[in-house]
Design a protein around this motif. Structure first.
Motif, PDB file in Angstrom:
ATOM      1  N   SER A  18     -68.444  66.539 -41.166  1.00 35.38           N
ATOM      2  CA  SER A  18     -67.057  66.845 -41.520  1.00 35.38           C
ATOM      3  C   SER A  18     -66.778  68.342 -41.451  1.00 35.38           C
ATOM      4  CB  SER A  18     -66.745  66.320 -42.920  1.00 35.38           C
ATOM      5  OG  SER A  18     -67.506  67.015 -43.905  1.00 35.38           O
ATOM      6  N   TYR A  19     -67.840  69.160 -41.546  1.00 34.53           N
ATOM      7  CA  TYR A  19     -67.652  70.604 -41.478  1.00 34.53           C
ATOM      8  C   TYR A  19     -67.453  71.095 -40.051  1.00 34.53           C
ATOM      9  CZ  TYR A  19     -68.884  70.594 -46.371  1.00 34.53           C
ATOM     10  OH  TYR A  19     -68.893  70.346 -47.712  1.00 34.53           O
ATOM     11  N   ALA A  20     -67.497  70.158 -39.088  1.00 31.63           N
ATOM     12  CA  ALA A  20     -67.110  70.518 -37.723  1.00 31.63           C
ATOM     13  C   ALA A  20     -65.610  70.741 -37.627  1.00 31.63           C
ATOM     14  CB  ALA A  20     -67.554  69.429 -36.748  1.00 31.63           C
ATOM     15  N   ASN A  21     -64.884  70.291 -38.648  1.00 33.96           N
ATOM     16  CA  ASN A  21     -63.452  70.570 -38.713  1.00 33.96           C
ATOM     17  C   ASN A  21     -63.261  72.046 -39.084  1.00 33.96           C
ATOM     18  OD1 ASN A  21     -60.824  70.992 -39.949  1.00 33.96           O
ATOM     19  ND2 ASN A  21     -60.576  68.781 -39.845  1.00 33.96           N
ATOM     20  N   PRO A  22     -62.593  72.832 -38.234  1.00 32.53           N
ATOM     21  CA  PRO A  22     -62.463  74.269 -38.513  1.00 32.53           C
ATOM     22  C   PRO A  22     -61.830  74.576 -39.863  1.00 32.53           C
ATOM     23  CG  PRO A  22     -61.807  73.779 -36.261  1.00 32.53           C
ATOM     24  CD  PRO A  22     -62.009  72.463 -36.940  1.00 32.53           C
ATOM     25  N   VAL A  23     -60.834  73.791 -40.262  1.00 29.96           N
ATOM     26  CA  VAL A  23     -60.164  74.045 -41.545  1.00 29.96           C
ATOM     27  C   VAL A  23     -61.146  73.860 -42.691  1.00 29.96           C
ATOM     28  CG1 VAL A  23     -58.335  73.276 -43.100  1.00 29.96           C
ATOM     29  CG2 VAL A  23     -57.917  73.385 -40.627  1.00 29.96           C
ATOM     30  N   LYS A  24     -61.913  72.766 -42.634  1.00 31.92           N
ATOM     31  CA  LYS A  24     -62.872  72.506 -43.698  1.00 31.92           C
ATOM     32  C   LYS A  24     -64.000  73.534 -43.693  1.00 31.92           C
ATOM     33  CE  LYS A  24     -64.972  68.704 -46.118  1.00 31.92           C
ATOM     34  NZ  LYS A  24     -65.035  67.244 -46.252  1.00 31.92           N
ATOM     35  N   PHE A  25     -64.423  73.954 -42.486  1.00 27.55           N
ATOM     36  CA  PHE A  25     -65.472  74.969 -42.399  1.00 27.55           C
ATOM     37  C   PHE A  25     -65.008  76.288 -43.009  1.00 27.55           C
ATOM     38  CE2 PHE A  25     -67.553  78.539 -40.408  1.00 27.55           C
ATOM     39  CZ  PHE A  25     -68.898  78.196 -40.488  1.00 27.55           C
ATOM     40  N   LEU A  26     -63.787  76.674 -42.696  1.00 31.11           N
ATOM     41  CA  LEU A  26     -63.266  77.928 -43.247  1.00 31.11           C
ATOM     42  C   LEU A  26     -63.155  77.859 -44.766  1.00 31.11           C
ATOM     43  CD1 LEU A  26     -60.476  78.817 -40.655  1.00 31.11           C
ATOM     44  CD2 LEU A  26     -62.627  80.032 -41.036  1.00 31.11           C
ATOM     45  N   ALA A  27     -62.706  76.725 -45.285  1.00 31.40           N
ATOM     46  CA  ALA A  27     -62.591  76.581 -46.737  1.00 31.40           C
ATOM     47  C   ALA A  27     -63.967  76.664 -47.395  1.00 31.40           C
ATOM     48  CB  ALA A  27     -61.926  75.250 -47.074  1.00 31.40           C
ATOM     49  N   PHE A  28     -64.969  76.029 -46.765  1.00 29.50           N
ATOM     50  CA  PHE A  28     -66.332  76.060 -47.309  1.00 29.50           C
ATOM     51  C   PHE A  28     -66.893  77.478 -47.285  1.00 29.50           C
ATOM     52  CE2 PHE A  28     -70.870  76.103 -46.155  1.00 29.50           C
ATOM     53  CZ  PHE A  28     -71.406  75.585 -47.313  1.00 29.50           C
ATOM     54  N   SER A  29     -66.749  78.170 -46.156  1.00 28.22           N
ATOM     55  CA  SER A  29     -67.306  79.521 -46.046  1.00 28.22           C
ATOM     56  C   SER A  29     -66.640  80.486 -47.019  1.00 28.22           C
ATOM     57  CB  SER A  29     -67.181  80.033 -44.607  1.00 28.22           C
ATOM     58  OG  SER A  29     -65.824  80.137 -44.227  1.00 28.22           O
ATOM     59  N   GLU A  30     -65.335  80.328 -47.227  1.00 28.01           N
ATOM     60  CA  GLU A  30     -64.648  81.208 -48.180  1.00 28.01           C
ATOM     61  C   GLU A  30     -65.121  80.981 -49.604  1.00 28.01           C
ATOM     62  OE1 GLU A  30     -60.559  80.451 -47.487  1.00 28.01           O
ATOM     63  OE2 GLU A  30     -60.469  81.592 -45.602  1.00 28.01           O
ATOM     64  N   ARG A  31     -65.546  79.756 -49.906  1.00 30.82           N
ATOM     65  CA  ARG A  31     -66.063  79.477 -51.258  1.00 30.82           C
ATOM     66  C   ARG A  31     -67.442  80.083 -51.480  1.00 30.82           C
ATOM     67  NH1 ARG A  31     -64.421  74.177 -50.342  1.00 30.82           N
ATOM     68  NH2 ARG A  31     -66.611  73.539 -50.192  1.00 30.82           N
ATOM     69  N   VAL A  32     -68.315  79.975 -50.483  1.00 29.12           N
ATOM     70  CA  VAL A  32     -69.716  80.357 -50.699  1.00 29.12           C
ATOM     71  C   VAL A  32     -70.007  81.809 -50.339  1.00 29.12           C
ATOM     72  CG1 VAL A  32     -70.465  77.981 -50.329  1.00 29.12           C
ATOM     73  CG2 VAL A  32     -70.473  79.574 -48.396  1.00 29.12           C
ATOM     74  N   LEU A  33     -69.169  82.426 -49.511  1.00 31.28           N
ATOM     75  CA  LEU A  33     -69.485  83.785 -49.053  1.00 31.28           C
ATOM     76  C   LEU A  33     -69.621  84.807 -50.188  1.00 31.28           C
ATOM     77  CD1 LEU A  33     -67.602  84.324 -45.676  1.00 31.28           C
ATOM     78  CD2 LEU A  33     -70.031  84.682 -46.141  1.00 31.28           C
ATOM     79  N   PRO A  34     -68.731  84.843 -51.191  1.00 33.43           N
ATOM     80  CA  PRO A  34     -68.918  85.838 -52.254  1.00 33.43           C
ATOM     81  C   PRO A  34     -70.279  85.746 -52.928  1.00 33.43           C
ATOM     82  CG  PRO A  34     -66.728  84.871 -52.390  1.00 33.43           C
ATOM     83  CD  PRO A  34     -67.473  84.073 -51.374  1.00 33.43           C
TER      84      PRO A  34
END
Length: 255
Positions: A18-34
């Motif tokens: 499901s993380y192949a979806n760009p929108v979902k990937f961006l949301a995930f990366s924004e959560r974990v990056l900090p």
């Protein structure tokens, strides 16, 4: 039964794909990056300060041995970055997920920097030990070729305008270059001759570095791994946004 009497359906866990979806990937990366930035900074700071300032000199190599805290983690990440690109390229070839191709593209500049750090620190470490800055040792040679493959991979992405064609060709190049990533990792095992020492981290206690160097080295490696993951997530998000912007510009140009 009325709508209000129906029980809410349990939320299904997201699958990996499901993380192949760009929108979902961006949301995930924004959560974990900090958290990744903070953890990588802590591990790098602790590992490098502990290693460089609070470990003794080696009885043979003196203070030169302390470059291990830069050389080993960067060499490890240089090889594993290519393997990560290989996995992402295979996903692109098999399933045609654009995020995987962009992740491989995003990892390449990080991998080439790690490879360059490993080559430079290896030369600095090798000069007082071997009496030369460079030797055509099997591992060193395969590592240099891996560095050239990284440069070729990046250049191929930049040389082709169509992103899908670029992803196809760079994926093939990644498959070919994987042979040298394997040689860089296991050259010492394949060839007995050569100046390069054996693995610094090993399941064999006789080959492993002493505990006084081992534990800060593990912390430094953790810092490099976390930094690599953070950089790849950040750069992949950037690539997704760049592709979106180009798609919007192309759409506006047609209207």
């Amino acid at each position: 039964m009325s709508v209000t009497d129906q029980k809410p359906q349990p939320k299904r866990p997201s699958s990996f794909w499901s993380y192949a979806n760009p929108v979902k990937f961006l949301a995930f990366s924004e959560r974990v990056l900090p958290a990744l930035w903070v953890l990588s900074a802590i591990c790098l700071g602790v590992g490098l300060v502990w290693g460089f300032f609070f470990t003794p000199d080696d009885f043979r190599q003196g203070s030169t041995v302390k470059i291990i805290y830069l050389h080993v983690p960067s060499a490890l990440m240089a090889i594993n970055a290519w393997f990560m690109m290989l996995v992402a390229s295979l996903i692109w070839i098999i399933r045609r997920h654009h995020v995987s191709a962009l992740a491989a593209k995003a990892a390449a500049p990080v991998g080439v920097v790690m490879t360059l750090i490993a080559l430079v620190t290896g030369a600095i470490w090798g000069q007082p030990m071997w009496g030369t800055w460079w030797a055509w040792d099997p591992r060193l040679t395969s590592f240099l070729i891996l560095f050239l493959f990284y440069l070729g991979y990046i250049a191929l992405w930049e040389a082709i305008d169509d992103p899908d064609t670029a992803a196809d060709l760079t994926s093939v190049l990644c498959l070919v270059g994987s042979a040298f990533a394997v040689l860089s990792r296991y050259a010492v095992n394949f060839w007995n001759q050569g100046l390069h020492q054996g693995a610094s981290l090993s399941l064999d206690k006789e080959e492993n570095v002493a505990d006084v160097f081992y534990f800060p080295l593990l912390v430094a490696i953790a810092g490099f791994v976390l930094l690599f993951v953070a950089l790849v997530l950040y750069r992949t998000g950037t690539e997704i946004r760049i592709r979106r912007t180009r798609a919007l510009q192309a759409r506006e140009a047609r209207t």
